[in-house]
Design a protein around this motif. Structure first.
Motif, mmCIF file in Angstrom:
data_model
loop_
_atom_site.group_PDB
_atom_site.id
_atom_site.type_symbol
_atom_site.label_atom_id
_atom_site.label_comp_id
_atom_site.label_asym_id
_atom_site.label_seq_id
_atom_site.Cartn_x
_atom_site.Cartn_y
_atom_site.Cartn_z
ATOM 1 N N GLY A 51 0.783 -1.240 0.000
ATOM 2 C CA GLY A 51 0.000 0.000 0.000
ATOM 3 C C GLY A 51 0.807 1.278 0.000
ATOM 4 O O GLY A 51 0.301 2.323 -0.409
ATOM 5 N N GLY A 52 2.039 1.229 0.451
ATOM 6 C CA GLY A 52 2.847 2.439 0.473
ATOM 7 C C GLY A 52 3.807 2.566 -0.683
ATOM 8 O O GLY A 52 4.259 3.664 -1.007
ATOM 9 N N PHE A 53 4.134 1.460 -1.320
ATOM 10 C CA PHE A 53 5.192 1.466 -2.333
ATOM 11 C C PHE A 53 4.731 0.957 -3.695
ATOM 12 O O PHE A 53 5.534 0.872 -4.620
ATOM 13 N N GLY A 54 3.476 0.571 -3.819
ATOM 14 C CA GLY A 54 2.961 0.154 -5.111
ATOM 15 C C GLY A 54 3.235 -1.300 -5.430
ATOM 16 O O GLY A 54 3.592 -2.108 -4.559
ATOM 17 N N CYS A 55 3.075 -1.643 -6.710
ATOM 18 C CA CYS A 55 3.239 -3.021 -7.164
ATOM 19 C C CYS A 55 4.482 -3.135 -8.038
ATOM 20 O O CYS A 55 4.752 -2.272 -8.872
ATOM 21 N N ARG A 56 5.241 -4.233 -7.840
ATOM 22 C CA ARG A 56 6.437 -4.478 -8.642
ATOM 23 C C ARG A 56 6.444 -5.914 -9.153
ATOM 24 O O ARG A 56 5.910 -6.819 -8.516
ATOM 25 N N ARG A 57 7.072 -6.068 -10.286
ATOM 26 C CA ARG A 57 7.165 -7.360 -10.947
ATOM 27 C C ARG A 57 8.519 -8.012 -10.641
ATOM 28 O O ARG A 57 9.557 -7.343 -10.626
ATOM 29 N N PHE A 58 8.498 -9.345 -10.429
ATOM 30 C CA PHE A 58 9.719 -10.095 -10.140
ATOM 31 C C PHE A 58 9.770 -11.336 -11.029
ATOM 32 O O PHE A 58 8.730 -11.916 -11.359
ATOM 33 N N HIS A 75 8.514 -2.148 8.944
ATOM 34 C CA HIS A 75 7.412 -1.821 9.842
ATOM 35 C C HIS A 75 7.614 -2.412 11.231
ATOM 36 O O HIS A 75 8.164 -3.506 11.390
ATOM 37 N N ASP A 76 7.138 -1.695 12.232
ATOM 38 C CA ASP A 76 7.055 -2.215 13.598
ATOM 39 C C ASP A 76 5.667 -2.819 13.784
ATOM 40 O O ASP A 76 4.666 -2.241 13.354
ATOM 41 N N GLY A 77 5.605 -3.968 14.427
ATOM 42 C CA GLY A 77 4.341 -4.667 14.609
ATOM 43 C C GLY A 77 4.474 -6.105 14.138
ATOM 44 O O GLY A 77 5.580 -6.596 13.875
ATOM 45 N N ASN A 78 3.348 -6.801 14.053
ATOM 46 C CA ASN A 78 3.345 -8.205 13.656
ATOM 47 C C ASN A 78 2.573 -8.399 12.360
ATOM 48 O O ASN A 78 1.490 -7.834 12.171
ATOM 49 N N TRP A 79 3.138 -9.187 11.464
ATOM 50 C CA TRP A 79 2.475 -9.487 10.201
ATOM 51 C C TRP A 79 1.707 -10.797 10.337
ATOM 52 O O TRP A 79 2.263 -11.820 10.727
ATOM 53 N N VAL A 80 0.422 -10.729 10.024
ATOM 54 C CA VAL A 80 -0.461 -11.895 10.131
ATOM 55 C C VAL A 80 -0.957 -12.260 8.734
ATOM 56 O O VAL A 80 -1.479 -11.406 8.010
ATOM 57 N N GLN A 81 -0.795 -13.526 8.347
ATOM 58 C CA GLN A 81 -1.241 -13.945 7.022
ATOM 59 C C GLN A 81 -2.751 -14.119 7.001
ATOM 60 O O GLN A 81 -3.353 -14.671 7.935
ATOM 61 N N VAL A 82 -3.371 -13.620 5.943
ATOM 62 C CA VAL A 82 -4.811 -13.739 5.742
ATOM 63 C C VAL A 82 -5.036 -14.380 4.376
ATOM 64 O O VAL A 82 -4.110 -14.458 3.557
ATOM 65 N N PRO A 83 -6.225 -14.879 4.083
ATOM 66 C CA PRO A 83 -6.467 -15.517 2.789
ATOM 67 C C PRO A 83 -6.168 -14.581 1.619
ATOM 68 O O PRO A 83 -6.416 -13.376 1.689
ATOM 69 N N GLY A 84 -5.653 -15.147 0.551
ATOM 70 C CA GLY A 84 -5.331 -14.358 -0.626
ATOM 71 C C GLY A 84 -6.536 -13.720 -1.280
ATOM 72 O O GLY A 84 -6.410 -12.721 -1.995
ATOM 73 N N ASP A 85 -7.732 -14.276 -1.048
ATOM 74 C CA ASP A 85 -8.941 -13.700 -1.638
ATOM 75 C C ASP A 85 -9.659 -12.759 -0.671
ATOM 76 O O ASP A 85 -10.800 -12.358 -0.917
ATOM 77 N N SER A 86 -8.998 -12.378 0.437
ATOM 78 C CA SER A 86 -9.587 -11.420 1.364
ATOM 79 C C SER A 86 -9.529 -10.018 0.768
ATOM 80 O O SER A 86 -8.909 -9.784 -0.274
ATOM 81 N N GLU A 87 -10.171 -9.068 1.421
ATOM 82 C CA GLU A 87 -10.276 -7.711 0.879
ATOM 83 C C GLU A 87 -8.919 -7.022 0.796
ATOM 84 O O GLU A 87 -8.145 -7.036 1.748
ATOM 85 N N ARG A 88 -8.649 -6.436 -0.344
ATOM 86 C CA ARG A 88 -7.443 -5.625 -0.502
ATOM 87 C C ARG A 88 -7.689 -4.259 0.123
ATOM 88 O O ARG A 88 -8.679 -3.596 -0.173
ATOM 89 N N ARG A 89 -6.803 -3.815 0.991
ATOM 90 C CA ARG A 89 -6.912 -2.500 1.621
ATOM 91 C C ARG A 89 -5.658 -1.701 1.273
ATOM 92 O O ARG A 89 -4.556 -2.108 1.633
ATOM 93 N N SER A 90 -5.848 -0.606 0.569
ATOM 94 C CA SER A 90 -4.699 0.150 0.109
ATOM 95 C C SER A 90 -5.086 1.587 -0.200
ATOM 96 O O SER A 90 -6.192 1.837 -0.707
ATOM 97 N N PRO A 91 -4.213 2.558 0.090
ATOM 98 C CA PRO A 91 -4.459 3.948 -0.321
ATOM 99 C C PRO A 91 -4.195 4.166 -1.805
ATOM 100 O O PRO A 91 -4.393 5.261 -2.319
ATOM 101 N N LEU A 92 -3.751 3.115 -2.498
ATOM 102 C CA LEU A 92 -3.531 3.156 -3.945
ATOM 103 C C LEU A 92 -4.758 2.539 -4.609
ATOM 104 O O LEU A 92 -4.911 1.327 -4.649
ATOM 105 N N ARG A 93 -5.636 3.390 -5.134
ATOM 106 C CA ARG A 93 -6.925 2.916 -5.615
ATOM 107 C C ARG A 93 -6.868 2.469 -7.077
ATOM 108 O O ARG A 93 -5.978 2.851 -7.816
ATOM 109 N N PHE A 94 -7.859 1.690 -7.465
ATOM 110 C CA PHE A 94 -7.868 1.095 -8.794
ATOM 111 C C PHE A 94 -8.129 2.106 -9.909
ATOM 112 O O PHE A 94 -7.989 1.773 -11.085
#
Length: 245
Positions: A51-58, A75-94
């Motif tokens: 959400g802060g740096f956009g999308c990149r191809r590898f 980032h400070d905090g804990n990363w928790v895995q969620v389903p890949g089909d869950s809601e995308r939340r990002s300040p970078l809109r479609f």
């Protein structure tokens, strides 16, 4: 993305792709947020969306996962895995627009982790060096403004159109890839703060209440506005018309 890896992908959501995994940032400090998604394009390349740096191809899974770990480390905090089909939340809109900064959260600033001050300073400088296209100045009693400017993104060198809404003491800075979208957002922002009691000192939006010679405003203790008799009567009449039952 400050990782120095991968190639930026513009309008990536329009390309055939699948999301294979997604993580959300939890237990983070206030005004910090994050979500990272990883997946594959139809051609076999991998992508990483942040959400802060956009999308990149590898080119392969290993380089994509290296980028994911590097982003998590910002980032400070804990990363928790969620389903890949869950809601995308990002300040970078479609639609290509982005919320760069907002006191209400949900912005790129809150997604930049420990890089937030450095990146915001660069964006602020780039916007200040841009070209002002439109401007509306609020009455001194309100003290805000809405500005539309053209500027060059300091990280990808693209031309963007930014609406800087500094009204009501709640900064809200959004940018757009196209002038027409930015114009509509600018007009909407100006109207959202329009007040016949305290008209704009100047505005280029037709029919918005404006007065180039606003009455002097006196301030009381704590910065409250002191109304004279005519202003007080106008305020009371407006309050009765709009809020009394």
């Amino acid at each position: 993305m400050d990782t120095g890896a991968g190639q930026p992908v513009q309008w990536w959501w329009k390309k055939p792709h699948v999301c294979l995994a997604r993580w959300e940032l939890r237990d983070a400090p206030p005004l910090n947020a994050g979500q990272i998604s990883v997946g594959k394009f139809d051609g076999g390349d991998w992508w990483v969306d942040h959400g802060g740096f956009g999308c990149r191809r590898f080119p392969d899974k290993n380089t994509a996962w290296t980028a994911v770990r590097r982003l998590m480390g910002l980032h400070d905090g804990n990363w928790v895995q969620v389903p890949g089909d869950s809601e995308r939340r990002s300040p970078l809109r479609f639609d290509g627009s982005r919320t760069l900064y907002s006191d209400g959260g949900g912005d790129m600033y809150s997604h930049w982790g420990r890089a937030k001050e450095k990146r915001w300073n660069r964006y602020s400088a780039a916007i200040a060096a841009g070209t002002r296209l439109r401007h509306s100045e609020e009455h001194p009693a309100m003290g805000g403004y809405v500005t539309l400017s053209e500027y060059r993104d300091p990280y990808d060198d693209s031309i963007r159109f930014v609406v800087d809404d500094q009204c009501d003491g709640i900064p809200d800075v959004n940018d757009y890839p196209y002038r027409n979208k930015a114009d509509r957002a600018y007009v909407s922002a100006v109207w959202s703060h329009a007040s016949r009691r305290f008209p704009y000192v100047s505005t280029d939006v037709p029919k918005v209440p404006a007065d180039s010679r606003p009455e002097p405003v006196r301030y009381g203790e704590g910065g409250s506005v002191i109304l004279d008799d005519s202003q007080a009567r106008s305020y009371e009449r407006s309050w009765r018309e709009n809020y009394s039952s």
